[in-house]
Scaffold this active site. Sequence first.
Site, PDB file in Angstrom:
ATOM      1  N   ASN A 208       0.858  -1.188   0.000  1.00  0.00           N
ATOM      2  CA  ASN A 208       0.000   0.000   0.000  1.00  0.00           C
ATOM      3  C   ASN A 208       0.899   1.245   0.000  1.00  0.00           C
ATOM      4  OD1 ASN A 208      -1.469   2.293   1.046  1.00  0.00           O
ATOM      5  ND2 ASN A 208      -3.129   0.882   1.488  1.00  0.00           N
TER       6      ASN A 208
ATOM      7  N   ASP B 271      -0.160   4.521  -0.241  1.00  0.00           N
ATOM      8  CA  ASP B 271      -0.878   5.778   0.076  1.00  0.00           C
ATOM      9  C   ASP B 271       0.021   6.795   0.788  1.00  0.00           C
ATOM     10  OD1 ASP B 271      -3.167   4.617  -0.929  1.00  0.00           O
ATOM     11  OD2 ASP B 271      -4.073   4.217   1.028  1.00  0.00           O
ATOM     12  N   HIS B 272       0.887   6.307   1.687  1.00  0.00           N
ATOM     13  CA  HIS B 272       1.719   7.235   2.471  1.00  0.00           C
ATOM     14  C   HIS B 272       2.649   8.062   1.590  1.00  0.00           C
ATOM     15  CE1 HIS B 272       0.131   5.843   6.116  1.00  0.00           C
ATOM     16  NE2 HIS B 272       1.195   5.341   6.713  1.00  0.00           N
TER      17      HIS B 272
ATOM     18  N   ARG C 150       3.019  19.081   0.822  1.00  0.00           N
ATOM     19  CA  ARG C 150       3.514  20.289   0.171  1.00  0.00           C
ATOM     20  C   ARG C 150       2.739  20.632  -1.103  1.00  0.00           C
ATOM     21  NH1 ARG C 150       8.791  22.038   1.659  1.00  0.00           N
ATOM     22  NH2 ARG C 150       8.698  21.935   3.909  1.00  0.00           N
TER      23      ARG C 150
ATOM     24  N   HIS D 173      -5.658   3.666  -2.109  1.00  0.00           N
ATOM     25  CA  HIS D 173      -7.028   3.967  -1.671  1.00  0.00           C
ATOM     26  C   HIS D 173      -7.411   5.327  -2.240  1.00  0.00           C
ATOM     27  CE1 HIS D 173      -9.948   4.245   2.034  1.00  0.00           C
ATOM     28  NE2 HIS D 173     -10.541   4.563   0.892  1.00  0.00           N
TER      29      HIS D 173
ATOM     30  N   ARG E  18      -9.633   7.929  -1.882  1.00  0.00           N
ATOM     31  CA  ARG E  18     -10.650   8.386  -0.924  1.00  0.00           C
ATOM     32  C   ARG E  18     -11.548   9.435  -1.557  1.00  0.00           C
ATOM     33  NH1 ARG E  18     -10.618   7.949   4.585  1.00  0.00           N
ATOM     34  NH2 ARG E  18      -9.193   6.381   5.368  1.00  0.00           N
TER      35      ARG E  18
ATOM     36  N   ARG F 274      -7.544  12.814  -0.107  1.00  0.00           N
ATOM     37  CA  ARG F 274      -6.533  13.378   0.805  1.00  0.00           C
ATOM     38  C   ARG F 274      -5.115  12.939   0.457  1.00  0.00           C
ATOM     39  NH1 ARG F 274      -7.533  10.027   6.376  1.00  0.00           N
ATOM     40  NH2 ARG F 274      -9.605  10.919   6.217  1.00  0.00           N
ATOM     41  N   HIS F 275      -4.967  11.795  -0.211  1.00  0.00           N
ATOM     42  CA  HIS F 275      -3.602  11.416  -0.626  1.00  0.00           C
ATOM     43  C   HIS F 275      -3.594  11.004  -2.105  1.00  0.00           C
ATOM     44  CE1 HIS F 275      -5.298   7.617   0.712  1.00  0.00           C
ATOM     45  NE2 HIS F 275      -5.044   7.828   1.991  1.00  0.00           N
TER      46      HIS F 275
ATOM     47  N   GLU G 271      -8.460   0.355  -3.465  1.00  0.00           N
ATOM     48  CA  GLU G 271      -9.369   0.373  -2.311  1.00  0.00           C
ATOM     49  C   GLU G 271     -10.333   1.524  -2.481  1.00  0.00           C
ATOM     50  OE1 GLU G 271      -7.523   0.795   1.465  1.00  0.00           O
ATOM     51  OE2 GLU G 271      -6.184  -0.869   1.120  1.00  0.00           O
TER      52      GLU G 271
ATOM     53  N   THR H 225      -7.054   6.520   9.429  1.00  0.00           N
ATOM     54  CA  THR H 225      -6.901   5.413   8.487  1.00  0.00           C
ATOM     55  C   THR H 225      -8.193   4.590   8.560  1.00  0.00           C
ATOM     56  OG1 THR H 225      -5.546   3.506   7.893  1.00  0.00           O
ATOM     57  CG2 THR H 225      -5.707   3.995  10.231  1.00  0.00           C
ATOM     58  N   THR H 226      -8.299   3.537   7.735  1.00  0.00           N
ATOM     59  CA  THR H 226      -9.509   2.728   7.730  1.00  0.00           C
ATOM     60  C   THR H 226      -9.623   2.018   9.084  1.00  0.00           C
ATOM     61  OG1 THR H 226      -8.981   2.367   5.423  1.00  0.00           O
ATOM     62  CG2 THR H 226     -10.806   1.100   6.317  1.00  0.00           C
TER      63      THR H 226
ATOM     64  N   GLU I 271     -10.837  -9.688   2.633  1.00  0.00           N
ATOM     65  CA  GLU I 271      -9.628  -9.294   3.362  1.00  0.00           C
ATOM     66  C   GLU I 271     -10.027  -9.099   4.824  1.00  0.00           C
ATOM     67  OE1 GLU I 271      -7.296  -6.081   1.691  1.00  0.00           O
ATOM     68  OE2 GLU I 271      -6.419  -5.602   3.662  1.00  0.00           O
TER      69      GLU I 271
ATOM     70  N   HIS J  55      -3.788  -4.660   7.522  1.00  0.00           N
ATOM     71  CA  HIS J  55      -3.917  -3.512   8.422  1.00  0.00           C
ATOM     72  C   HIS J  55      -3.099  -3.718   9.688  1.00  0.00           C
ATOM     73  CE1 HIS J  55      -5.367   0.218  10.068  1.00  0.00           C
ATOM     74  NE2 HIS J  55      -5.918   0.452   8.890  1.00  0.00           N
ATOM     75  N   GLY J  56      -2.143  -2.831   9.871  1.00  0.00           N
ATOM     76  CA  GLY J  56      -1.315  -2.863  11.071  1.00  0.00           C
ATOM     77  C   GLY J  56      -0.274  -3.969  11.079  1.00  0.00           C
TER      78      GLY J  56
ATOM     79  N   GLY K  83       1.144  -1.459   4.323  1.00  0.00           N
ATOM     80  CA  GLY K  83       1.561  -0.123   3.908  1.00  0.00           C
ATOM     81  C   GLY K  83       2.484   0.543   4.894  1.00  0.00           C
ATOM     82  N   HIS K  84       1.927   0.963   6.027  1.00  0.00           N
ATOM     83  CA  HIS K  84       2.642   1.821   6.974  1.00  0.00           C
ATOM     84  C   HIS K  84       4.030   1.288   7.351  1.00  0.00           C
ATOM     85  CE1 HIS K  84       2.833   4.900  10.119  1.00  0.00           C
ATOM     86  NE2 HIS K  84       3.424   3.964  10.837  1.00  0.00           N
TER      87      HIS K  84
HETATM   88  N1  PXP Z   1      -5.755  -3.178   3.816  1.00  0.00           N
HETATM   89  C1  PXP Z   1      -6.701  -2.209   3.805  1.00  0.00           C
HETATM   90  C2  PXP Z   1      -8.060  -2.549   3.294  1.00  0.00           C
HETATM   91  C3  PXP Z   1      -6.415  -0.900   4.236  1.00  0.00           C
HETATM   92  O1  PXP Z   1      -7.368   0.050   4.233  1.00  0.00           O
HETATM   93  C4  PXP Z   1      -5.087  -0.603   4.665  1.00  0.00           C
HETATM   94  C5  PXP Z   1      -4.735   0.784   5.107  1.00  0.00           C
HETATM   95  O2  PXP Z   1      -5.048   1.727   4.178  1.00  0.00           O
HETATM   96  C6  PXP Z   1      -4.143  -1.638   4.635  1.00  0.00           C
HETATM   97  C7  PXP Z   1      -4.508  -2.915   4.231  1.00  0.00           C
HETATM   98  C8  PXP Z   1      -2.730  -1.398   5.035  1.00  0.00           C
HETATM   99  O3  PXP Z   1      -2.644  -1.084   6.403  1.00  0.00           O
HETATM  100  P1  PXP Z   1      -1.263  -0.604   7.007  1.00  0.00           P
HETATM  101  O4  PXP Z   1      -0.920   0.704   6.358  1.00  0.00           O
HETATM  102  O5  PXP Z   1      -1.548  -0.466   8.460  1.00  0.00           O
HETATM  103  O6  PXP Z   1      -0.252  -1.655   6.688  1.00  0.00           O
END
Ligand code: PXP
Length: 244
Positions: A7, A9-10, A18, A43, A45, A49-50, A70, A100-101, A151, A191-192, A213-214
């Site tokens: 992911n 997005d970040h 900026r 994602h 949105r 936002r990103h 997403e 975040t979601t 998922e 996620h996480g 992602g993160h």
């Molecule tokens: N899966 C889904 C559906 C998400 O919305 C996200 C976060 O946008 C992720 C996975 C990835 O989560 P993380 O950034 O915490 O790894």
Amino acid sequence: MIELGVNIDHIATVRQARRTVEPDPVWAAVMAELGGADGITVHLREDRRHINDRDVALLRETVRCKLNLEMACVEEIVKIACKTVPDQATLVPERREEITTEGGLDVAGQKSTVQKMVRCLQDCGVVVSLFLDPDPQQIESGIATGCDAIEIHTGRYALAENDQARNAERARILAVGEMIVSAGLRLHAGHGLTYHNVLPIAEIPKMQELNIGHSIISRALMSGLKEAVAEMKRLLGTVQNNSK
Ligand code: PXP
């Protein structure tokens, strides 16, 4: 082998800090693919936002592995997906004020809307995944929509404060994972997830895709920062301005 969806997005979040052109998520997607990513996840949105519409259009042209878009379960974004045709769409809940979601999609509470969006996307040739909490009622409702994959939201597993809570959450994920696989759907999770907590989730039987992602983007900043500073120093070292 289990597929890794990265992911990015970040990357777009930093760009939007900026409102400029860098870092570009399109470039990041290439780098992630070179690293072996099996999928690129973004994602789009509703508040943009990103990730924005330009990113999605360019990623569709440039990503060679799986492009996973997403999105909220709303017509505006589903229409964009039907035009762009990502390889996969993941329907997620969306609240403007969230960072975040935060939870899974409430499919049990809006079955017919979700079912309509799932069909619409599938008719356009898109594989559809639903992002759901490890709650048997939600999973059952999700399976009933005719989606292709589910998922499982691993947020609560990731945030568990001790081993007992983490093991209990993994057991819930394992149980609903069996329901998903028995129904003939693809099993995904995300996620996480981090370098520290990912393996017990990856080891769940028939787990096919993890979206992360993160943690990966955070690691990338730390592994790349030293070289980025050294590059700027090399550049400044070429200047002769008699400052000493
Ligand atoms: N899966 C889904 C559906 C998400 O919305 C996200 C976060 O946008 C992720 C996975 C990835 O989560 P993380 O950034 O915490 O790894």
